[in-house]
Design an enzyme around this catalytic site. Structure first.
Site, PDB file in Angstrom:
ATOM      1  N   CYS A 138      40.908  42.387  33.116  1.00 54.78           N
ATOM      2  CA  CYS A 138      39.793  41.454  33.030  1.00 54.78           C
ATOM      3  C   CYS A 138      40.127  40.220  33.847  1.00 54.78           C
ATOM      4  CB  CYS A 138      39.488  41.069  31.579  1.00 54.78           C
ATOM      5  SG  CYS A 138      40.864  40.224  30.756  1.00 54.78           S
ATOM      6  N   CYS A 197      43.151  38.234  32.904  1.00 57.37           N
ATOM      7  CA  CYS A 197      44.441  38.698  33.433  1.00 57.37           C
ATOM      8  C   CYS A 197      44.723  38.052  34.783  1.00 57.37           C
ATOM      9  CB  CYS A 197      44.431  40.219  33.574  1.00 57.37           C
ATOM     10  SG  CYS A 197      44.263  41.120  32.019  1.00 57.37           S
ATOM     11  N   ASP A 236      18.946  38.256  58.521  1.00 58.52           N
ATOM     12  CA  ASP A 236      19.330  38.655  59.867  1.00 58.52           C
ATOM     13  C   ASP A 236      18.069  39.193  60.550  1.00 58.52           C
ATOM     14  OD1 ASP A 236      20.975  39.666  62.092  1.00 58.52           O
ATOM     15  OD2 ASP A 236      20.551  41.627  61.202  1.00 58.52           O
TER      16      ASP A 236
END
Length: 761
Positions: free
Chosen positions: A25, A28, A446
């Site tokens: 997670c 961590c 773009d």
């Protein structure tokens, strides 16, 4: 005091990339980051999505020392590959997904029969038979030991280093419920009578909670599995960019020999050969030859660039027609392609630091739950409730607090939204995309391949001295023998007018045009420079037509027959039919639209005027697009970027929300948060609306999950919840989250029905 000589020996910080394993997670990642940053001279940033730690450290700190610190924090680490960092860890990511799928499969197979039997034997003692305990044990142990093994390992690692996470709560809850159930089944006095009434059966039921333990494992594993599938794609943009680089290069020696060597052996100043169809291996300058260069990967230009001696080229672009010799000016990590990889990597690094709400509160929530459970057990013992009563209350707190609803809140909504989006041609990669839509107020497009079709077509013809109907036959016959993109557009247009004649004495003129004989007439097609060099007169009417198309951003060529210019043919990349309507919908949603393109300013302005975009920035390199998006974000805007090309990868990753056209390049698709499977630009506002609806659903799920714990934990601690009832409450909480998420299946149906009705009319 440091002398000048000594000062020159002080090493500058060096950058090291570490592949970090074992993170479950965002908490961590934060733990690893804090551990590394405690070292003197170290600045570290850990990317949970790609499993990479980027560390700037003094030269005295070795990669081995950094890896040792990560291991000391309870995780694995090794130096990542510097040349192709995106390739590191892809195999382990796939293995993780496969492992979770296997564990989830075993848990699902065992959970359903275990749930039925466990509840029946707990409520109805008379239904028990010889060996019923063994049957439940055989069904439960594979789930609580093997399927839940990742939770147990991480919980143990956290405990060794003085930490706790949701894995700790899952592991302790599962093991406690299992051990207590085994004690009840094998060591407690057996009951034989079933009380009258449902509530009497519930309150007097034996403490058999194996279905609760298996349910916790199954629900949380399901959430982790879908999370891992989304996480696996996080490094896709870098892998796709790295794949653009040439693996080998043909080096030209001093004596004129050509030797093929690995691209890593190419040095600055060396000359190398690029043949038609080959990728240019490094940045450099053309010293011999000419070619048409597909530079769209780096610039976004829709038309190939004509390259001659003295032109600069960049690695990752492709030579289309001629053989050229290039002198390398930048190799390896100094090339523009390597710089683009760095842009994408840094952009993903920033976005991946967003944490789930459940992870952000776990540091407080988990210890608080353990404390409440322990206090509940102690208080009930002190009040004389007995070991069974105290144990049941303590377990009820752990069971009712197990984060199944928290674990399902995001993945379940994502699953439903993904299915709903797929029906509309929209693929949402993960929760980052949803969080990013919260305050999006600017949508950047773009041009080439996104707003336009990405295919050159004839958009205008002017004739002088011949019939306009003759132009397709003459021009198409010559251009059919050419490989240029403009020639392909003219040939396709001419073939629609009829069968093409044969061309004789054809010759391509690199960078200028082509000529040949058609039906006894000499036909020359090319740029104004070619007409000037051949001394061919151009009527004023054709010059006017040429200038008009040039101002519109079209690519125009002259057609000369037997020494006189007789026609102008203009080609351009045409705008998608859905573009104007999509822009209009975005404006009605209150969003500002901007167009960024590597194409020339005339073409950009023409397209923008046609679709209704007022802000246009043209002739931009990939890093310029990133700069524009960064500037908008620094002004306080939340930016969504829509693109399809390789050159859009960094911009898509930099934006708060990246949307890639599914027919585009792998780089754009991998870098984006949302994939638009259909080229129809109506999917852009559709995606934003669906993401908003999904985000509202996730918020509702999280509010319920946390609110449920706030209410249920005190009730369990007061002894008013039998652990079996607590397990049912936990299951109901998960059911509510799933049901609420399923409402997303109706998202957008009203507009689709309206569209279908209008089409029927």
């Amino acid at each position: 005091m440091i002398t000048d000589h000594e000062a020159t020996t002080v090493a500058a910080p060096t950058r090291v990339n570490l592949a970090v394993g074992g993170m479950s997670c965002a908490a961590c990642a934060n733990r690893v980051e804090r551990r590394l940053n405690k070292l003197d001279g170290v600045t570290a940033s850990v990317n949970y999505a790609t499993g990479t730690a980027t560390v700037d450290a003094d030269a005295s700190i070795t990669p081995e020392r950094l890896c040792a610190e990560v291991v000391a924090a309870g995780y694995s680490a090794e130096p990542a590959t510097a040349a192709r960092p995106a390739l590191a860890g892809s195999t382990s990511e796939e293995a993780a997904v496969i492992d979770l799928r296997r564990r989830l499969f075993v848990a699902l197979i065992a959970f359903f029969p275990l749930a039925d039997l466990s509840v029946m034997f707990a409520f109805i003692p008379s239904a028990r038979f010889d060996g019923w305990q063994v049957l439940l044990t055989v069904l439960a142990l594979p789930v609580v030991l093997w399927s839940a093994a990742p939770f147990h390992r991480r919980a143990f690692a956290n405990a060794r280093h003085g930490g706790a996470s949701m894995d700790t709560l899952v592991s302790v809850g599962v093991l406690t419920a299992t051990v207590w159930s085994l004690h009840t089944m094998y060591l407690s006095p057996a009951r034989t009578e079933t009380p009258d009434g449902v509530w009497a059966a519930i309150w007097s039921s034996d403490s058999i909670y194996l279905e609760v333990a298996a349910g916790i494992v199954t629900f949380v594993l399901a959430g982790r599995y879908f999370e891992a599938r989304a996480k696996r794609t996080a490094g896709g943009a870098l892998r796709a960019l790295a794949a653009l680089a040439a693996n080998e290069v043909t080096v030209l020696t001093r004596d004129g020999r050509e030797i093929t060597v690995p691209v890593s052996e190419l040095g600055a100043g060396q000359r190398f050969v690029v043949r038609p169809g080959e990728t240019i291996a490094a940045d450099g300058v053309v010293v011999r030859g000419a070619t048409s260069l597909d530079a769209g990967a780096m610039t976004g230009e829709s038309v190939p660039v004509e390259i001659t001696e003295g032109s600069e080229v960049v690695g990752g672009t492709v030579s289309l027609t001629g053989r050229i010799v290039v002198e390398a000016t930048a190799v390896g990590a100094d090339t523009a392609l390597a710089g683009m990889i760095g842009l994408v990597e840094r952009a993903q690094q920033g976005k991946a630091r967003m944490q789930r709400v459940a992870d952000r509160v776990s540091a407080v929530f988990v210890p608080v739950v353990f404390a409440i459970s322990a206090c509940t057990f102690a208080v009930w013992l002190a009040l004389g409730g007995g070991l069974d009563r105290a144990g049941a209350a303590g377990i009820a707190v752990l069971v009712v607090a197990c984060p199944c609803a928290l674990g399902l809140a995001i993945p379940t909504a994502l699953m439903v939204a993904s299915g709903r989006g797929a029906q509309s041609g929209i693929f949402i990669k993960g929760h980052q995309a949803l969080e990013a839509t919260r305050d999006v107020d600017v949508v950047v497009f773009d041009k080439t391949g996104t707003v336009t079709n990405g295919v050159m077509r004839v958009v205008g013809v002017a004739a002088s001295g011949i019939e306009e109907s003759e132009v397709p036959m003459l021009a198409g016959a010559v251009e059919a023998a050419s490989e240029h993109a403009v020639a392909a557009a003219i040939t396709s247009w001419a073939r629609r007018a009829g069968e093409l004649a044969q061309v004789e004495a054809f010759e391509a003129l690199p960078g200028l045009g082509a000529h040949g004989d058609v039906g006894g007439r000499h036909v020359l097609i090319g740029r104004p420079r070619l007409m000037t060099e051949r001394g061919l007169p151009v009527p004023a009417a054709l010059e006017t037509a040429f200038d008009r198309h040039a101002r519109m951003g079209h690519t125009a060529v002259y057609v000369a027959v037997d020494g006189t210019a007789v026609a102008v043919i203009a080609v351009a990349d045409t705008v998608k039919d859905s573009a104007a309507a999509a822009i209009s919908r975005l404006h009605r949603l209150g969003l500002r639209t901007v167009m960024l393109t590597g194409d020339n300013r005339y073409a950009a302005r023409s397209v923008a005027d046609e679709i209704g975009v007022t802000e246009v920035f043209a002739e931009l390199l990939p890093q310029d697009k990133v700069s524009r998006i960064t500037a908008l974000r620094e002004e306080g805007h939340r930016v969504a970027m829509v693109g399809d090309g390789i050159n859009d990868g960094a911009a898509l990753a930099t934006a708060d929300l990246g949307l890639a056209i599914g027919a585009g390049t792998d780089v754009a698709i991998a870098a984006a948060d949302v994939i638009l499977v259909r080229a129809d630009l109506d999917t852009v506002p559709d995606a934003i609306e669906l993401a908003h609806a999904t985000l509202r659903t996730i918020r509702g799920n999280l509010v319920w999950a946390f609110g449920y714990n706030v209410v249920a934990i005190p009730i369990a601690a007061a002894g008013w919840l039998n652990p079996l009832v607590a397990g049912a409450a936990m299951a109901f909480s998960s059911f509510f989250v799933v049901t609420n998420s399923l409402r997303l299946r109706r998202a957008g149906q009203r507009r689709e029905r309206a569209n279908s009705a209008s089409m029927a009319l």
